[in-house]
Design an enzyme around this catalytic site. Structure first.
Site, PDB file in Angstrom:
ATOM      1  N   GLU A 188       8.170   3.029  14.869  1.00 11.75           N
ATOM      2  CA  GLU A 188       9.095   3.441  13.817  1.00 11.75           C
ATOM      3  C   GLU A 188       9.173   4.959  13.823  1.00 11.75           C
ATOM      4  O   GLU A 188       8.383   5.636  14.470  1.00 11.75           O
ATOM      5  CB  GLU A 188       8.607   2.924  12.461  1.00 11.75           C
ATOM      6  CG  GLU A 188       8.562   1.408  12.419  1.00 11.75           C
ATOM      7  CD  GLU A 188       8.317   0.854  11.034  1.00 11.75           C
ATOM      8  OE1 GLU A 188       7.191   0.983  10.542  1.00 11.75           O
ATOM      9  OE2 GLU A 188       9.274   0.305  10.456  1.00 11.75           O
ATOM     10  N   CYS A 225      -3.298   2.012   6.372  1.00  6.02           N
ATOM     11  CA  CYS A 225      -3.476   1.424   7.700  1.00  6.02           C
ATOM     12  C   CYS A 225      -4.032   2.445   8.685  1.00  6.02           C
ATOM     13  O   CYS A 225      -4.630   2.077   9.685  1.00  6.02           O
ATOM     14  CB  CYS A 225      -2.156   0.868   8.189  1.00  6.02           C
ATOM     15  SG  CYS A 225      -0.821   2.047   8.042  1.00  6.02           S
ATOM     16  N   ASN A 271       0.803  -1.236   0.000  1.00  7.23           N
ATOM     17  CA  ASN A 271       0.000   0.000   0.000  1.00  7.23           C
ATOM     18  C   ASN A 271       0.834   1.284   0.000  1.00  7.23           C
ATOM     19  O   ASN A 271       0.431   2.271  -0.603  1.00  7.23           O
ATOM     20  CB  ASN A 271      -1.026  -0.015   1.133  1.00  7.23           C
ATOM     21  CG  ASN A 271      -0.412  -0.051   2.489  1.00  7.23           C
ATOM     22  OD1 ASN A 271       0.675  -0.577   2.666  1.00  7.23           O
ATOM     23  ND2 ASN A 271      -1.084   0.519   3.474  1.00  7.23           N
ATOM     24  N   GLU A 311       4.155  -3.568  12.233  1.00 13.43           N
ATOM     25  CA  GLU A 311       3.202  -2.492  11.929  1.00 13.43           C
ATOM     26  C   GLU A 311       2.067  -3.148  11.174  1.00 13.43           C
ATOM     27  O   GLU A 311       2.253  -3.562  10.017  1.00 13.43           O
ATOM     28  CB  GLU A 311       3.860  -1.394  11.071  1.00 13.43           C
ATOM     29  CG  GLU A 311       5.019  -0.668  11.734  1.00 13.43           C
ATOM     30  CD  GLU A 311       4.588   0.291  12.824  1.00 13.43           C
ATOM     31  OE1 GLU A 311       3.385   0.381  13.135  1.00 13.43           O
ATOM     32  OE2 GLU A 311       5.485   0.948  13.386  1.00 13.43           O
TER      33      GLU A 311
HETATM   34  P1  NAD Z   1       0.431  -8.970   3.775  1.00 10.67           P
HETATM   35  O1  NAD Z   1       0.491  -9.300   5.218  1.00 10.67           O
HETATM   36  O2  NAD Z   1      -0.314  -9.884   2.893  1.00 10.67           O
HETATM   37  O3  NAD Z   1       1.898  -8.866   3.152  1.00 10.67           O
HETATM   38  C1  NAD Z   1       2.865  -7.990   3.675  1.00 10.67           C
HETATM   39  C2  NAD Z   1       4.250  -8.465   3.246  1.00 10.67           C
HETATM   40  O4  NAD Z   1       4.508  -9.711   3.905  1.00 10.67           O
HETATM   41  C3  NAD Z   1       4.384  -8.732   1.753  1.00 10.67           C
HETATM   42  O5  NAD Z   1       5.665  -8.324   1.313  1.00 10.67           O
HETATM   43  C4  NAD Z   1       4.256 -10.232   1.670  1.00 10.67           C
HETATM   44  O6  NAD Z   1       4.876 -10.786   0.547  1.00 10.67           O
HETATM   45  C5  NAD Z   1       4.939 -10.669   2.951  1.00 10.67           C
HETATM   46  N1  NAD Z   1       4.586 -12.013   3.426  1.00 10.67           N
HETATM   47  C6  NAD Z   1       3.498 -12.757   3.114  1.00 10.67           C
HETATM   48  N2  NAD Z   1       3.564 -13.958   3.718  1.00 10.67           N
HETATM   49  C7  NAD Z   1       4.707 -13.974   4.430  1.00 10.67           C
HETATM   50  C8  NAD Z   1       5.318 -14.937   5.287  1.00 10.67           C
HETATM   51  N3  NAD Z   1       4.779 -16.134   5.511  1.00 10.67           N
HETATM   52  N4  NAD Z   1       6.482 -14.605   5.897  1.00 10.67           N
HETATM   53  C9  NAD Z   1       7.044 -13.397   5.695  1.00 10.67           C
HETATM   54  N5  NAD Z   1       6.522 -12.463   4.876  1.00 10.67           N
HETATM   55  C10 NAD Z   1       5.349 -12.734   4.254  1.00 10.67           C
HETATM   56  O7  NAD Z   1      -0.117  -7.472   3.714  1.00 10.67           O
HETATM   57  P2  NAD Z   1      -0.486  -6.623   2.439  1.00 10.67           P
HETATM   58  O8  NAD Z   1      -1.780  -7.145   1.922  1.00 10.67           O
HETATM   59  O9  NAD Z   1       0.686  -6.511   1.530  1.00 10.67           O
HETATM   60  O10 NAD Z   1      -0.686  -5.152   3.079  1.00 10.67           O
HETATM   61  C11 NAD Z   1      -1.889  -4.752   3.638  1.00 10.67           C
HETATM   62  C12 NAD Z   1      -1.849  -4.821   5.148  1.00 10.67           C
HETATM   63  O11 NAD Z   1      -0.739  -4.072   5.652  1.00 10.67           O
HETATM   64  C13 NAD Z   1      -3.061  -4.168   5.780  1.00 10.67           C
HETATM   65  O12 NAD Z   1      -3.568  -4.982   6.817  1.00 10.67           O
HETATM   66  C14 NAD Z   1      -2.535  -2.865   6.360  1.00 10.67           C
HETATM   67  O13 NAD Z   1      -3.257  -2.338   7.417  1.00 10.67           O
HETATM   68  C15 NAD Z   1      -1.162  -3.248   6.747  1.00 10.67           C
HETATM   69  N6  NAD Z   1      -0.309  -2.052   6.856  1.00 10.67           N
HETATM   70  C16 NAD Z   1       0.075  -1.605   8.097  1.00 10.67           C
HETATM   71  C17 NAD Z   1       0.841  -0.445   8.226  1.00 10.67           C
HETATM   72  C18 NAD Z   1       1.283   0.074   9.568  1.00 10.67           C
HETATM   73  O14 NAD Z   1       2.227   0.842   9.593  1.00 10.67           O
HETATM   74  N7  NAD Z   1       0.673  -0.311  10.675  1.00 10.67           N
HETATM   75  C19 NAD Z   1       1.226   0.235   7.102  1.00 10.67           C
HETATM   76  C20 NAD Z   1       0.822  -0.238   5.864  1.00 10.67           C
HETATM   77  C21 NAD Z   1       0.064  -1.403   5.757  1.00 10.67           C
END
Ligand code: NAD
Length: 468
Positions: A447, A277, A145, A243
């Protein structure tokens, strides 16, 4: 473009590729490597080797390289921004801000190497001092995102503290991270100090968690994957920063500047098409002003410009992928009480209209689950205690806004809200020099800001005897 693993009988297996799709045109914009486990291990080994040199680069030289890196990101702001529009469908205005944020975070932490101070602690019989030692190889896992800022929040302080970095961008949005790694090299970062490893989360990301030479994992993404990552890190006794998701509240009291609260509410949730997020995806309004607020909200929602994100006037682009479009759409059913809905362009692209719903039940999924799209739920509350109860009635605790002219109430509600980043009479959440992170299932650790650096070091205590 090839999507399956490539093999050559003479040369053996070569790196597989995966396609990157534009959410605006639905066309392939690039094809990037999808690294195998062996390739990931080899990159981690190179990172570990590079750490032995990078950790000994003098603080002044490390700072100078990071300042040069920041200046190069600034110079290439427009190119990075255009790349993000093509890859992620971000509006060009947002994408320029995002590249600027990487520049600022690098510049901010480039001031850190010479200021990584320890303590000198009075003790009998000698001198006692502390050192902030780098950890080693830091694995940064980034969601789709906000590909640029979230990458920078991890790699900039990690490098400044003397660590090397392996960074895994999301499969859907790797292009700007790959470009940033090139700019890092051009700025003078030694080879392998900052590597971007593209590929699957279940292969590359998972390996950061399980590999004994990755000393820390910085994960941003969904709560579900974050919990899995934390479990793996616990097994390796490996520090982890998380996060995660959010379901933040925008709380509007009856004494607020209602016109301003209504005019800004769409931007507090629909920015980046709600894929944020920090999105204020619940609007809680004091019952006595609910009708007045909704009347003001309608023109504000309908006024959001949903159009080609490469236009300077664009305020909202499409969702990231066809799959995510299906997920967001599944939240709205025939029985959903939709009270306001905007328009989307016709033709290709994963567009979803700005949508305001009014669920009748507090346990409706639209009140409890992170939709991660341009959908906001409105619900009324009776008084201050009810507002606090409803605000905290979520597993998440990342962000939120409070609208009131009563400064005492503003602070009472802010202090009672279980959330890491609050703004009063505004929707700002992120400044690179203030801490960012979540309560409850929104995350672990902070962070940005002055203290983030210490999350990339271990404290070492050394005692020197002065006795003869
Ligand atoms: P996701 O959890 O599907 O993926 C995030 C990352 O993790 C990707 O690079 C993915 O390839 C990797 N990943 C997937 N499976 C993994 C595993 N088994 N081990 C290690 N890494 C793995 O999330 P998304 O769909 O890419 O992003 C959306 C989510 O991120 C939303 O829930 C959003 O709220 C959250 N988000 C949080 C913040 C924050 O700062 N709190 C900021 C941005 C997004």
């Amino acid at each position: 473009m090839p999507t399956a693993p490539l093999c050559s009988a003479e040369e053996g297996p070569v790196t597989a590729l995966h396609d990157v799709i534009s959410p605006v045109t639905e066309e392939v914009v690039a094809s990037v490597p999808s690294l195998s486990l062996e390739e990931t291990d080899a990159a981690i080994a190179r990172s570990r080797k590079a750490f032995e040199t990078w950790r000994h680069v003098s603080p002044g030289d490390r700072a100078r390289i990071l300042r040069r890196f920041s200046a190069l990101v600034d110079e290439h702001n427009e190119g990075l921004a255009q790349l993000e529009v093509r890859n992620a469908g971000h509006t060009i205005g947002n994408a320029r801000w995002e590249a600027g944020n990487v520049r600022d975070v690098l510049a901010y932490y480039s001031g850190a190497p010479e200021r990584l101070l320890g303590h000198q602690i009075p003790v009998p019989g000698g001198v006692d001092m502390t050192f902030h030692e780098p950890l080693g190889v830091v694995g940064v896992i980034v969601p789709w995102n906000f590909p640029m800022p979230i990458a920078g929040w991890g790699f900039a302080p990690a490098l400044a503290a003397g660590n090397t970095v392996v960074l895994k961008p999301a499969e859907l949005t790797p292009l700007t991270a790959m470009r940033l790694a090139e700019l890092g090299l051009e700025a003078g970062l030694p080879e392998d100090v900052f590597q971007v490893l593209t590929g699957k989360g279940s292969v590359v990301g998972e390996r950061f968690v399980t590999h004994p030479h990755v000393a820390k994992v910085v994960f941003t993404g969904s709560t579900e994957v974050g919990i899995h990552v934390a479990e793996g890190c616990a097994r390796g006794v490996k520090p982890v920063t998380l996060e995660l998701g959010g379901k933040s509240a925008n709380v509007i009291f009856d004494d607020a500047d209602l016109a301003k609260a209504a005019a800004t509410a769409p931007y507090g949730v629909f920015d980046n098409a709600g894929q944020d997020c920090c999105a204020r995806s619940r609007i809680l309004v004091q019952r006595s002003v609910l009708d007045e607020f909704l009347a003001l909200l309608e023109p504000a929602v309908l006024g959001v410009r949903v159009e080609d994100p490469s236009l300077d006037t664009s305020e909202m682009g499409p969702l990231i992928s066809a799959g995510h479009h299906a997920t967001v759409s599944s939240f709205i059913t025939d029985s959903t009480n939709v009270v306001i809905q905007g328009q989307v362009p016709s033709g290709p692209g994963y567009w979803y209209p700005a949508t305001v719903v009014m669920p009748s039940r507090e346990d409706d999924p639209l009140m409890t689950e992170e939709v991660f799209g341009p959908v906001v739920s409105v619900m009324a509350f009776d008084d201050e205690a009810d507002a606090i109860r409803l605000t905290n009635a979520t597993d998440y605790g990342l962000s939120g806004s409070i609208w009131t002219r009563d400064v005492g109430r503003a602070f009472r509600v802010a202090r009672a809200t279980e959330s890491g980043n609050l703004s009063i009479n505004s929707h700002s959440s992120v400044r690179y020099w203030t801490p960012f992170g979540g309560f409850k299932k929104s995350g672990l650790g902070r962070e940005l800001g002055p203290d983030a650096l210490h999350a990339f070091t271990e404290v070492k205590n050394v005692f020197i005897s002065t006795e003869g």
